[in-house]
Design an enzyme around this catalytic site. Structure first.
Site, PDB file in Angstrom:
ATOM      1  N   ASP A  16       0.818  -1.214   0.000  1.00  0.00           N
ATOM      2  CA  ASP A  16       0.000   0.000   0.000  1.00  0.00           C
ATOM      3  C   ASP A  16       0.851   1.262   0.000  1.00  0.00           C
ATOM      4  O   ASP A  16       0.647   2.169   0.825  1.00  0.00           O
ATOM      5  CB  ASP A  16      -0.944   0.019   1.208  1.00  0.00           C
ATOM      6  N   GLU A 178     -11.570   0.434  -3.043  1.00  0.00           N
ATOM      7  CA  GLU A 178     -10.853   0.943  -1.878  1.00  0.00           C
ATOM      8  C   GLU A 178      -9.618   1.705  -2.339  1.00  0.00           C
ATOM      9  O   GLU A 178      -9.386   1.892  -3.532  1.00  0.00           O
ATOM     10  CB  GLU A 178     -10.456  -0.211  -0.949  1.00  0.00           C
TER      11      GLU A 178
END
Length: 513
Positions: A16, A178
């Site tokens: 991420d 997301e």
């Protein structure tokens, strides 16, 4: 041909990634899950060669991981430079809460958390040209609202929302929309998100609008990044963040995985989700394209990036300082008195706790990510267990249900060296033999298929001591979002250890052919 670089640019479990530029400097943050300190931070001058500079969450008051299940904890930070300060927004899944910390310098120190009334995960910040700041995030994570990307205007000083939380884009129909990031380029606002789940179907999609709160129009060429169904050594590409270089070129950092290059063994990855880099170009009609039509490679052209000399990929840690090097972590918040760099200068001292590596707890543990399929790791251990059950050594750790150890312990009042494997509900000491008193070198050699353990007494020949399969510590078998850690540990197996375990360094050598 321009110079080239190699992917991943940050190998090992660095998922991420979020990047921002300040002048000619780039800063990057990653997820850290159940490991402490939280949110590793990196600096670069060229987007390729990254240097670890510390962590954003270094105090218990910032990061509570007590009782945190494996692969929960800190998810998907976003790092931005707004108003002359760094701001980092992220989620602590151990508390199901989002918060912001800030600092004048990325190296810290970072503020106490500003807790937000903002549900979901993967929050992100965007400052518009008029000074307004927007927060983005996902909905539907707990099934309490429709899935998609939500936004609102936020007061960065107080954390209060200045407009209602609103669903602005449901995505393209892939599961788990997301990881949103909002940007402005020309006359459009671009909303970049991840879809498909952080698995082999992962992808990056984008939409744009003339207004920051939409309505958003999906790119007709979505997904703009995905390796699903491709025969590539890089898989599960997704969760990207864009940055504009000083020369006007755009680049993307994103996560991906490298399944172990083992033929006829199926797809297994144990190094975790890593940080990759690819160029971004823009179509004539104003849409971003990542890599070569959504594909990226292990070797890519660096274009106009001012490549710097690469850092060494092998490290020899001596524990000679007063703080742990930035590549090291504890499992959850360490217990007071469980570790020290001052008790025996030049050594890491671990004081075994009742908790073990099998527990969702905080055993005495200091470890670093495995970053290469092929590597050799050694440590010199000085440990004289005072009672049966006390042990200390070197672990290959995926989570509390999947790990290997080569360690020194005491059985029936006899000092022993042993190799143990914990694989789900299966637990076995594979080898054990009596051990004379004195220091002992513990080590392992890894390739894409096996960990081969060994030990060596001073002045004597190295002794092979068994193997463990890498695939059994992969996400496909063991689950979770993290990669393998190579750690030093000590435990009293239900009691506090009377004897300290002292480790003189941890030597990590990249042995890639």
């Amino acid at each position: 041909m321009s110079a080239q670089y190699r992917n991943p640019v940050i190998p090992g479990s660095h998922a991420d990634p979020s990047v921002c530029r300040v002048g000619d400097d780039y800063y990057l943050a990653c997820s850290s899950f159940e490991f402490f300190p939280g949110v590793p931070l990196f600096h670069s001058r060229d987007l390729v060669n990254w240097r670890a500079i510390g962590h954003a969450l270094t105090r218990d008051s910032q990061l509570d991981l007590h009782g945190c299940k494996s692969s929960l904890g800190i998810f998907a930070p976003t790092l931005r430079h707004i108003g002359g300060r760094f701001h980092l927004v992220t989620t602590n899944l151990n508390k199901f809460s989002n918060f912001i910390v800030s600092a004048d310098r990325a190296e810290g120190s970072w503020s106490e958390p500003l807790w937000l009334d903002w549900p979901g995960i993967d929050p992100s910040l965007f400052e518009d040209a008029d000074g307004r700041v927007y927060i983005s995030g996902n909905g539907g994570f707990l099934g309490d609202e429709p899935a998609g990307i939500y936004q609102a205007e936020i007061d960065l000083a107080t954390g209060a929302l200045k407009s209602p939380r609103r669903l602005v884009w449901p995505g393209t129909g892939g599961k788990a929309p997301e990881g949103p990031h909002l940007y402005r380029r020309g006359g459009f606002y671009y909303l970049l998100i991840a879809e498909g789940g952080t698995e082999y179907g992962h992808m990056v999609t984008v939409a744009r609008s003339a207004q920051p709160m939409g309505p958003f129009e999906a790119c007709p060429r979505n997904p703009i990044l995905s390796h699903r169904s491709l025969d590539s050594p890089i898989q599960a590409t997704g969760h990207a963040d864009l940055v504009e270089a000083a020369d006007g070129h755009w680049w993307a950092v994103f996560l991906g995985i490298r399944p172990a290059p083992v033929r006829f063994a199926g797809l297994h990855h144990h190094l975790g989700r890593e940080t990759f880099l690819a160029p971004v170009t823009w179509t004539d009609d104003g849409w971003p394209v990542i890599g070569q039509q959504g594909r990226v490679f292990e070797t890519m052209d660096a274009g106009t990036l001012p490549l710097q000399p690469p850092a060494a990929r092998s490290t020899s840690t001596t524990f000679s300082g007063t703080t742990l090097p930035p590549e090291f972590n504890h499992l959850r918040n360490p217990q007071p008195g469980s570790w020290s760099l001052q008790a025996r200068p030049g050594w890491l001292t671990l004081q075994g706790q009742p908790d073990t590596l099998d527990d969702v707890a905080a055993p005495a543990f200091v470890g670093r990510r495995q970053q290469h399929f092929d590597c050799t790791v050694t440590t010199l251990l000085d440990f004289e267990p005072a009672a049966d059950g006390e042990e200390a050594g070197l672990t290959v750790f995926k989570n509390e249900r999947f790990h290997y150890e080569i360690a020194v312990g005491r059985r029936d009042s006899q000092r022993v060296v042993f190799l143990r494997r914990r694989l789900g509900s299966l637990w076995k000491v594979e080898r054990e033999q009596p051990l004379p008193h004195g220091e002992l070198l513990l080590g392992l050699r890894a390739d894409a298929q096996h960990y081969r353990f060994f030990f060596q007494r001073p002045g004597q020949a190295e002794q092979a001591f068994g193997t463990g399969e890498c695939a059994l510590l992969s996400t496909e078998v063991a689950g979770g979002f993290t990669g393998v850690y190579l750690g030093l540990y000590a435990t009293g197996n239900g009691r506090h250890s009377a004897a300290p375990a002292c480790f003189r360094g941890l030597d990590y050598r990249d042995t890639t052919p």
